[in-house]
Design a protein around this motif. Structure first.
Motif, PDB file in Angstrom:
ATOM      1  N   HIS A  81      34.748 -17.774 -31.703  1.00 35.45           N
ATOM      2  CA  HIS A  81      32.989 -17.341 -31.556  1.00 35.45           C
ATOM      3  C   HIS A  81      32.954 -16.023 -31.032  1.00 35.45           C
ATOM      4  O   HIS A  81      34.234 -15.941 -30.035  1.00 35.45           O
ATOM      5  N   TYR A  82      32.422 -15.858 -31.145  1.00 29.01           N
ATOM      6  CA  TYR A  82      31.673 -14.645 -30.127  1.00 29.01           C
ATOM      7  C   TYR A  82      30.924 -14.726 -29.355  1.00 29.01           C
ATOM      8  O   TYR A  82      29.902 -15.757 -29.772  1.00 29.01           O
ATOM      9  N   ASP A 117      27.173 -15.140 -28.220  1.00 26.43           N
ATOM     10  CA  ASP A 117      26.212 -14.621 -29.216  1.00 26.43           C
ATOM     11  C   ASP A 117      25.361 -13.387 -28.522  1.00 26.43           C
ATOM     12  O   ASP A 117      24.951 -12.506 -29.721  1.00 26.43           O
ATOM     13  N   ILE A 167      28.901  -6.159 -32.253  1.00 24.61           N
ATOM     14  CA  ILE A 167      29.835  -6.469 -33.584  1.00 24.61           C
ATOM     15  C   ILE A 167      29.609  -5.397 -34.538  1.00 24.61           C
ATOM     16  O   ILE A 167      28.315  -5.220 -35.213  1.00 24.61           O
ATOM     17  N   SER A 204      24.965  -9.295 -34.466  1.00 22.95           N
ATOM     18  CA  SER A 204      25.007  -9.985 -32.907  1.00 22.95           C
ATOM     19  C   SER A 204      26.393 -10.663 -33.447  1.00 22.95           C
ATOM     20  O   SER A 204      26.245 -11.095 -33.866  1.00 22.95           O
ATOM     21  N   GLY A 205      26.076 -11.580 -32.023  1.00 21.64           N
ATOM     22  CA  GLY A 205      27.871 -11.950 -32.000  1.00 21.64           C
ATOM     23  C   GLY A 205      27.133 -13.658 -32.949  1.00 21.64           C
ATOM     24  O   GLY A 205      28.020 -14.706 -33.108  1.00 21.64           O
ATOM     25  N   ASN A 234      28.766 -15.311 -35.811  1.00 20.29           N
ATOM     26  CA  ASN A 234      28.593 -16.865 -35.508  1.00 20.29           C
ATOM     27  C   ASN A 234      28.777 -17.881 -36.240  1.00 20.29           C
ATOM     28  O   ASN A 234      28.480 -18.856 -37.284  1.00 20.29           O
TER      29      ASN A 234
END
Length: 88
Positions: free
Chosen positions: A17-18, A20, A24, A37-38, A42
């Motif tokens: 996971h990145y 939030d 990206i 967005s992360g 996710n």
């Protein structure tokens, strides 16, 4: 800013996971780019993991509840399907 490249099959490599809030950028095969967005990626990762677990007979926590004798080849996904215009 993290930049990822979509492979020929329509996936990106994502092993974790990145955060939030991180942004990206994905370079798609058709030459377009998208910024996500992360949290969006996710969610895509979680959906791919749930599909993997369902197809392989694993429960929600990733455990194999089948009788002994079958082996679990892994409990993770490394590639997540993406497409231009994924919803935020």
């Amino acid at each position: 800013m993290i930049t990822l490249q979509q492979d020929a099959d329509g996936f990106i490599r994502m092993t974790r996971h990145y955060p939030d809030s991180v942004r990206i950028r994905i370079a798609f095969n058709d030459g377009s780019t998208g910024e996500f967005s992360g949290k969006t990626l996710n969610n895509a990762y979680d959906a791919a993991l749930a599909e993997f677990r369902a197809r392989n007979g694993l429960d929600a926590r990733g455990f194999n509840r089948a009788p002994a004798g079958r082996t679990n080849s892994g409990n993770r996904v490394d590639f997540v399907p993406v497409h231009p215009g994924m919803g935020e």
